[in-house]
Design a protein around this motif. Structure first.
Motif, PDB file in Angstrom:
ATOM      1  N   VAL A   1      -1.270  -1.739  11.032  1.00 31.19           N
ATOM      2  CA  VAL A   1      -0.997  -0.334  11.344  1.00 31.19           C
ATOM      3  C   VAL A   1       0.083  -0.219  12.410  1.00 31.19           C
ATOM      4  CG1 VAL A   1      -1.968   1.787  12.306  1.00 31.19           C
ATOM      5  CG2 VAL A   1      -3.282   0.455  10.642  1.00 31.19           C
ATOM      6  N   ALA A   2      -0.048  -0.978  13.492  1.00 33.89           N
ATOM      7  CA  ALA A   2       0.936  -0.909  14.573  1.00 33.89           C
ATOM      8  C   ALA A   2       2.323  -1.290  14.079  1.00 33.89           C
ATOM      9  CB  ALA A   2       0.511  -1.823  15.726  1.00 33.89           C
ATOM     10  N   ALA A   3       2.407  -2.342  13.269  1.00 28.14           N
ATOM     11  CA  ALA A   3       3.706  -2.790  12.768  1.00 28.14           C
ATOM     12  C   ALA A   3       4.342  -1.748  11.861  1.00 28.14           C
ATOM     13  CB  ALA A   3       3.553  -4.111  12.026  1.00 28.14           C
ATOM     14  N   GLU A   4       3.545  -1.163  10.968  1.00 24.04           N
ATOM     15  CA  GLU A   4       4.087  -0.168  10.044  1.00 24.04           C
ATOM     16  C   GLU A   4       4.492   1.116  10.761  1.00 24.04           C
ATOM     17  OE1 GLU A   4       4.900  -0.657   6.868  1.00 24.04           O
ATOM     18  OE2 GLU A   4       4.295  -2.730   7.272  1.00 24.04           O
TER      19      GLU A   4
ATOM     20  N   ARG B   1      -4.945  11.960  16.327  1.00 22.41           N
ATOM     21  CA  ARG B   1      -3.754  11.182  15.979  1.00 22.41           C
ATOM     22  C   ARG B   1      -4.067   9.689  15.968  1.00 22.41           C
ATOM     23  NH1 ARG B   1      -1.873  14.916  19.864  1.00 22.41           N
ATOM     24  NH2 ARG B   1      -0.540  16.540  18.984  1.00 22.41           N
ATOM     25  N   VAL B   2      -3.399   8.969  15.091  1.00 24.24           N
ATOM     26  CA  VAL B   2      -3.572   7.522  15.013  1.00 24.24           C
ATOM     27  C   VAL B   2      -2.833   6.874  16.187  1.00 24.24           C
ATOM     28  CG1 VAL B   2      -3.165   5.442  13.648  1.00 24.24           C
ATOM     29  CG2 VAL B   2      -3.782   7.593  12.504  1.00 24.24           C
TER      30      VAL B   2
ATOM     31  N   LEU C   1       0.836  -1.193   0.000  1.00 26.39           N
ATOM     32  CA  LEU C   1       0.000   0.000   0.000  1.00 26.39           C
ATOM     33  C   LEU C   1       0.873   1.246   0.000  1.00 26.39           C
ATOM     34  CD1 LEU C   1      -2.601  -1.124   2.677  1.00 26.39           C
ATOM     35  CD2 LEU C   1      -2.965  -1.017   0.203  1.00 26.39           C
ATOM     36  N   ARG C   2       0.426   2.267  -0.726  1.00 30.57           N
ATOM     37  CA  ARG C   2       1.163   3.528  -0.780  1.00 30.57           C
ATOM     38  C   ARG C   2       0.481   4.545   0.126  1.00 30.57           C
ATOM     39  NH1 ARG C   2       1.574   2.262  -6.492  1.00 30.57           N
ATOM     40  NH2 ARG C   2      -0.112   3.727  -6.977  1.00 30.57           N
ATOM     41  N   PHE C   3       1.272   5.183   0.967  1.00 31.92           N
ATOM     42  CA  PHE C   3       0.723   6.150   1.911  1.00 31.92           C
ATOM     43  C   PHE C   3       1.821   7.099   2.357  1.00 31.92           C
ATOM     44  CE2 PHE C   3       2.246   2.466   4.182  1.00 31.92           C
ATOM     45  CZ  PHE C   3       2.970   2.992   5.226  1.00 31.92           C
ATOM     46  N   SER C   4       1.413   8.211   2.884  1.00 34.06           N
ATOM     47  CA  SER C   4       2.337   9.184   3.446  1.00 34.06           C
ATOM     48  C   SER C   4       1.759   9.661   4.773  1.00 34.06           C
ATOM     49  CB  SER C   4       2.526  10.372   2.493  1.00 34.06           C
ATOM     50  OG  SER C   4       3.356  11.358   3.077  1.00 34.06           O
ATOM     51  N   GLY C   5       2.298   9.149   5.840  1.00 33.90           N
ATOM     52  CA  GLY C   5       1.795   9.549   7.144  1.00 33.90           C
ATOM     53  C   GLY C   5       0.850   8.531   7.761  1.00 33.90           C
ATOM     54  N   ASP C   6       0.649   8.679   9.055  1.00 29.58           N
ATOM     55  CA  ASP C   6      -0.116   7.716   9.850  1.00 29.58           C
ATOM     56  C   ASP C   6      -1.577   7.611   9.409  1.00 29.58           C
ATOM     57  OD1 ASP C   6       2.286   7.892  11.125  1.00 29.58           O
ATOM     58  OD2 ASP C   6       1.489   8.497  13.070  1.00 29.58           O
ATOM     59  N   LEU C   7      -2.213   8.749   9.163  1.00 26.23           N
ATOM     60  CA  LEU C   7      -3.628   8.742   8.811  1.00 26.23           C
ATOM     61  C   LEU C   7      -3.858   8.037   7.472  1.00 26.23           C
ATOM     62  CD1 LEU C   7      -6.439   9.682   9.739  1.00 26.23           C
ATOM     63  CD2 LEU C   7      -6.111  11.737   8.330  1.00 26.23           C
ATOM     64  N   GLU C   8      -3.016   8.324   6.500  1.00 26.63           N
ATOM     65  CA  GLU C   8      -3.150   7.672   5.198  1.00 26.63           C
ATOM     66  C   GLU C   8      -2.933   6.161   5.319  1.00 26.63           C
ATOM     67  OE1 GLU C   8      -0.786   9.458   2.164  1.00 26.63           O
ATOM     68  OE2 GLU C   8      -1.801  11.399   2.292  1.00 26.63           O
TER      69      GLU C   8
END
Length: 248
Positions: A140-143, A118-119, A39-46
């Motif tokens: 999510v936690a691992a990433e 915040r995530v 998955l492509r994302f930038s930042g915790d929320l994404e």
């Protein structure tokens, strides 16, 4: 119920699960050195949104949707500022778009009400978010650098069963079995290695045992174990196969 290969591993004299784990990780790391979240994302929320959207669809499809989605929605408030129907249309191509839109909006409300937008990092906190189950929370936690469990998706389940690392077909029980033998330092990387191996080599219907770097360690292997000197060639073939195949 999937077939258990635990007894087959013993019959073939492949060694105990814990003994085989180190060479399994080492070989997969060599063959799939680029294994990481697709998955492509930038930042915790994404990250959170992308993982929530990945249910019942491919990472490729999610990335196609989030390329434009993340330009429009940049904060929890943004997801709540539009009507439910508008967000549904923006998520339409991911499938189950009504439920996903409802879950994402619910998660955004909890982020704002309980976590200052915040995530969170812990599994119990992540599980407080609507639409976030154990697997999503683990990813999510691992990433975010705080692995507290082992992600069990369809690839991890299938390959851990074929390798005789678990008897179970239940993701929760499989995670427990793996957590007993996988060093905690490997909890974040281990599922990525199995996932990419599953995508590139150990297909659900037609596993390519003839080029698998784990052939001599796998009780489900369908071909004779390779000679020790051939493993490097198999690793190279696995890498070449990876470059040819697209992530699913």
């Amino acid at each position: 119920m999937a077939r258990s290969y635990v007894e087959e591993a013993r019959r073939r004299g492949l060694g105990r699960r814990r003994e085989r784990l180190a060479p399994i990780v080492a070989r997969l790391a060599e063959a799939h050195g680029d294994a990481e979240i697709a998955l492509r994302f930038s930042g915790d929320l994404e990250l959170l949104v992308a993982v929530m959207l990945s249910a019942q669809t491919t990472d490729v499809n999610v990335n196609r949707v989030t390329e434009r989605l993340f330009r429009k929605y940049r904060s929890p408030q943004d997801y709540l500022a539009v009507p439910q129907e508008e967000l549904e249309q923006d998520l339409f191509q991911t499938g189950f778009y009504r439920q996903k839109a409802k879950s994402i909006r619910g998660a955004m409300r909890v982020l704002l009400e309980e976590f200052d937008g915040r995530v969170p990092r812990t599994i119990p906190e992540l599980l407080r978010l609507p639409g976030v189950a154990r697997k999503t929370a683990n990813v999510v936690a691992a990433e975010l650098g705080h692995a507290q469990g082992i992600v069990v998706d369809t690839h991890v389940r299938r390959i851990s069963q074929r390798l005789g690392l678990t008897r179970s077909d239940d993701p929760v029980k499989i995670e427990r079995d793996l957590a007993k033998i996988v060093p905690r330092a490997e909890w974040a990387r281990f599922p990525h290695l199995l996932i990419w191996h599953g995508r590139r080599v150990c297909d659900a219907r037609a596993p390519r045992c003839e080029v698998c770097v784990l052939a001599d360690l796998c009780p489900a292997c369908r071909v004779p174990a390779p000679a020790a000197g051939a493993r490097g060639g198999h690793a190279g073939e696995a890498r070449r196969s990876a470059r040819r195949g697209a992530a699913r």
